[in-house]
Design a protein around this motif. Structure first.
Motif, PDB file in Angstrom:
ATOM      1  N   PRO A 136      86.480  57.397  13.013  1.00 43.57           N
ATOM      2  CA  PRO A 136      86.001  58.602  12.339  1.00 43.57           C
ATOM      3  C   PRO A 136      86.292  59.889  13.112  1.00 43.57           C
ATOM      4  O   PRO A 136      86.232  60.964  12.546  1.00 43.57           O
ATOM      5  CB  PRO A 136      84.491  58.391  12.230  1.00 43.57           C
ATOM      6  CG  PRO A 136      84.169  57.131  12.909  1.00 43.57           C
ATOM      7  CD  PRO A 136      85.420  56.488  13.378  1.00 43.57           C
ATOM      8  N   TRP A 137      86.622  59.788  14.389  1.00 43.76           N
ATOM      9  CA  TRP A 137      86.904  61.001  15.166  1.00 43.76           C
ATOM     10  C   TRP A 137      88.390  61.345  15.226  1.00 43.76           C
ATOM     11  O   TRP A 137      88.800  62.278  15.879  1.00 43.76           O
ATOM     12  CB  TRP A 137      86.321  60.901  16.580  1.00 43.76           C
ATOM     13  CG  TRP A 137      86.776  59.717  17.374  1.00 43.76           C
ATOM     14  CD1 TRP A 137      87.895  59.640  18.158  1.00 43.76           C
ATOM     15  CD2 TRP A 137      86.125  58.463  17.489  1.00 43.76           C
ATOM     16  NE1 TRP A 137      87.984  58.403  18.727  1.00 43.76           N
ATOM     17  CE2 TRP A 137      86.909  57.653  18.343  1.00 43.76           C
ATOM     18  CE3 TRP A 137      84.958  57.928  16.938  1.00 43.76           C
ATOM     19  CZ2 TRP A 137      86.557  56.349  18.671  1.00 43.76           C
ATOM     20  CZ3 TRP A 137      84.611  56.626  17.271  1.00 43.76           C
ATOM     21  CH2 TRP A 137      85.410  55.861  18.126  1.00 43.76           C
ATOM     22  N   GLN A 138      89.196  60.611  14.485  1.00 41.27           N
ATOM     23  CA  GLN A 138      90.628  60.884  14.444  1.00 41.27           C
ATOM     24  C   GLN A 138      90.916  62.072  13.522  1.00 41.27           C
ATOM     25  O   GLN A 138      90.200  62.322  12.556  1.00 41.27           O
ATOM     26  CB  GLN A 138      91.357  59.645  13.937  1.00 41.27           C
ATOM     27  CG  GLN A 138      92.853  59.743  14.028  1.00 41.27           C
ATOM     28  CD  GLN A 138      93.540  58.494  13.484  1.00 41.27           C
ATOM     29  OE1 GLN A 138      92.934  57.695  12.800  1.00 41.27           O
ATOM     30  NE2 GLN A 138      94.798  58.374  13.782  1.00 41.27           N
ATOM     31  N   TRP A 154     102.087  74.595   9.050  1.00 37.98           N
ATOM     32  CA  TRP A 154     100.765  74.212   8.556  1.00 37.98           C
ATOM     33  C   TRP A 154     100.737  72.707   8.330  1.00 37.98           C
ATOM     34  O   TRP A 154     101.671  72.150   7.751  1.00 37.98           O
ATOM     35  CB  TRP A 154     100.460  74.940   7.249  1.00 37.98           C
ATOM     36  CG  TRP A 154     100.170  76.384   7.445  1.00 37.98           C
ATOM     37  CD1 TRP A 154     101.072  77.411   7.513  1.00 37.98           C
ATOM     38  CD2 TRP A 154      98.886  76.962   7.626  1.00 37.98           C
ATOM     39  NE1 TRP A 154     100.414  78.592   7.719  1.00 37.98           N
ATOM     40  CE2 TRP A 154      99.061  78.356   7.787  1.00 37.98           C
ATOM     41  CE3 TRP A 154      97.583  76.443   7.672  1.00 37.98           C
ATOM     42  CZ2 TRP A 154      97.998  79.225   7.979  1.00 37.98           C
ATOM     43  CZ3 TRP A 154      96.530  77.320   7.850  1.00 37.98           C
ATOM     44  CH2 TRP A 154      96.734  78.687   8.011  1.00 37.98           C
ATOM     45  N   ILE A 155      99.650  72.072   8.789  1.00 35.01           N
ATOM     46  CA  ILE A 155      99.551  70.612   8.718  1.00 35.01           C
ATOM     47  C   ILE A 155      98.180  70.211   8.177  1.00 35.01           C
ATOM     48  O   ILE A 155      97.153  70.735   8.631  1.00 35.01           O
ATOM     49  CB  ILE A 155      99.768  69.985  10.105  1.00 35.01           C
ATOM     50  CG1 ILE A 155     101.148  70.381  10.637  1.00 35.01           C
ATOM     51  CG2 ILE A 155      99.613  68.465  10.058  1.00 35.01           C
ATOM     52  CD1 ILE A 155     101.391  70.003  12.074  1.00 35.01           C
ATOM     53  N   ALA A 156      98.164  69.294   7.219  1.00 35.49           N
ATOM     54  CA  ALA A 156      96.910  68.744   6.707  1.00 35.49           C
ATOM     55  C   ALA A 156      96.380  67.720   7.706  1.00 35.49           C
ATOM     56  O   ALA A 156      97.081  66.775   8.057  1.00 35.49           O
ATOM     57  CB  ALA A 156      97.143  68.093   5.354  1.00 35.49           C
ATOM     58  N   LEU A 157      95.153  67.925   8.182  1.00 32.97           N
ATOM     59  CA  LEU A 157      94.489  66.982   9.102  1.00 32.97           C
ATOM     60  C   LEU A 157      93.537  66.143   8.255  1.00 32.97           C
ATOM     61  O   LEU A 157      92.366  66.475   8.083  1.00 32.97           O
ATOM     62  CB  LEU A 157      93.747  67.732  10.209  1.00 32.97           C
ATOM     63  CG  LEU A 157      94.607  68.672  11.051  1.00 32.97           C
ATOM     64  CD1 LEU A 157      93.762  69.393  12.091  1.00 32.97           C
ATOM     65  CD2 LEU A 157      95.749  67.909  11.718  1.00 32.97           C
ATOM     66  N   SER A 158      94.060  65.055   7.716  1.00 29.36           N
ATOM     67  CA  SER A 158      93.379  64.337   6.650  1.00 29.36           C
ATOM     68  C   SER A 158      91.996  63.817   7.032  1.00 29.36           C
ATOM     69  O   SER A 158      91.058  63.939   6.259  1.00 29.36           O
ATOM     70  CB  SER A 158      94.256  63.192   6.142  1.00 29.36           C
ATOM     71  OG  SER A 158      94.559  62.288   7.177  1.00 29.36           O
ATOM     72  N   LYS A 159      91.835  63.242   8.215  1.00 34.63           N
ATOM     73  CA  LYS A 159      90.550  62.628   8.552  1.00 34.63           C
ATOM     74  C   LYS A 159      89.525  63.600   9.104  1.00 34.63           C
ATOM     75  O   LYS A 159      88.342  63.282   9.162  1.00 34.63           O
ATOM     76  CB  LYS A 159      90.764  61.479   9.529  1.00 34.63           C
ATOM     77  CG  LYS A 159      91.497  60.319   8.895  1.00 34.63           C
ATOM     78  CD  LYS A 159      91.661  59.164   9.842  1.00 34.63           C
ATOM     79  CE  LYS A 159      92.541  58.102   9.230  1.00 34.63           C
ATOM     80  NZ  LYS A 159      92.907  57.078  10.188  1.00 34.63           N
ATOM     81  N   SER A 160      89.949  64.790   9.510  1.00 37.27           N
ATOM     82  CA  SER A 160      88.971  65.744  10.035  1.00 37.27           C
ATOM     83  C   SER A 160      88.643  66.861   9.056  1.00 37.27           C
ATOM     84  O   SER A 160      87.980  67.831   9.411  1.00 37.27           O
ATOM     85  CB  SER A 160      89.450  66.337  11.364  1.00 37.27           C
ATOM     86  OG  SER A 160      90.634  67.069  11.186  1.00 37.27           O
TER      87      SER A 160
END
Length: 197
Positions: A136-138, A154-160
């Motif tokens: 969950p912290w990824q 620009w980058i989507a940080l999917s899990k955060s």
């Protein structure tokens, strides 16, 4: 040298008409002797990275990632013709300097607002999370887009549940949390007015 298998997912084109794509790392099955836990990690001999196809000659050029990773995901060409590729399971962004061929990387770190123990970190170090799996912290960088007129990536940080903006010259990373936690941003686009969607 031959290009490893696993080319694909996303593509982009540089100003010379070359086509760039990601390459997956080759998996190795292992067993942790202390816990007897089976896991898969990327082969250091075939760490994944990026590949360039020259459509005029049909020649492929392979650029190995510095950190072995099973998953290479989004690929994007910036305003200076450098190629960015995300390593979803390692929270890393790789960059190919298309003029010199040198590969570098940015480690995006982990989310610090989620509690976990040293034992959690030790267990997670044994395997590489891929795609929707993982801790969950990824942060899990996914698809990306270049603002070629503004010198940012620009980058989507999917899990955060955040977006990352990276200055392509200074490599400064600025994160923008989305209004809703667990929203899993997956893809984005930048318009002519530098607005990110």
């Amino acid at each position: 040298a031959s290009v490893p298998r696993g080319i694909g997912r996303l593509f982009d084109e540089d100003s010379k008409g070359n086509i760039w794509a990601g390459i997956q790392g080759t998996p190795i099955k292992k067993v942790d002797p202390a816990t007897n836990m089976k896991y898969v990690t990327a082969d250091p001999e075939h760490p994944g990275g990026a590949v360039k196809l020259d459509p005029q000659t049909g020649e492929y050029t392979y650029y190995e990632g510095l950190t072995p990773a099973l998953t290479t995901y989004g690929v994007s060409v910036d305003a200076d013709d450098n190629v960015w590729f995300t390593r979803t399971g390692r929270d890393i962004v790789g960059i190919v300097d298309s003029h010199t061929g040198k590969v570098s990387e940015i480690n995006l770190g982990q989310q610090n607002d989620l509690a976990h123990t040293a034992l959690d970190d030790q267990l997670v170090s044994k395997f590489e999370p891929v795609d929707e799996q993982g801790t969950p912290w990824q942060k899990a960088p996914r698809r990306q887009a270049a603002d070629r007129k503004n010198g940012t990536q620009w980058i989507a940080l999917s899990k955060s549940s955040a977006l990352a903006k990276i200055d392509i010259h200074t490599r400064k990373v600025t994160e923008y949390p989305l209004p809703y936690r667990y929203s899993f941003p997956y893809a984005l686009a930048v318009d002519k007015n530098h607005m990110v969607w």
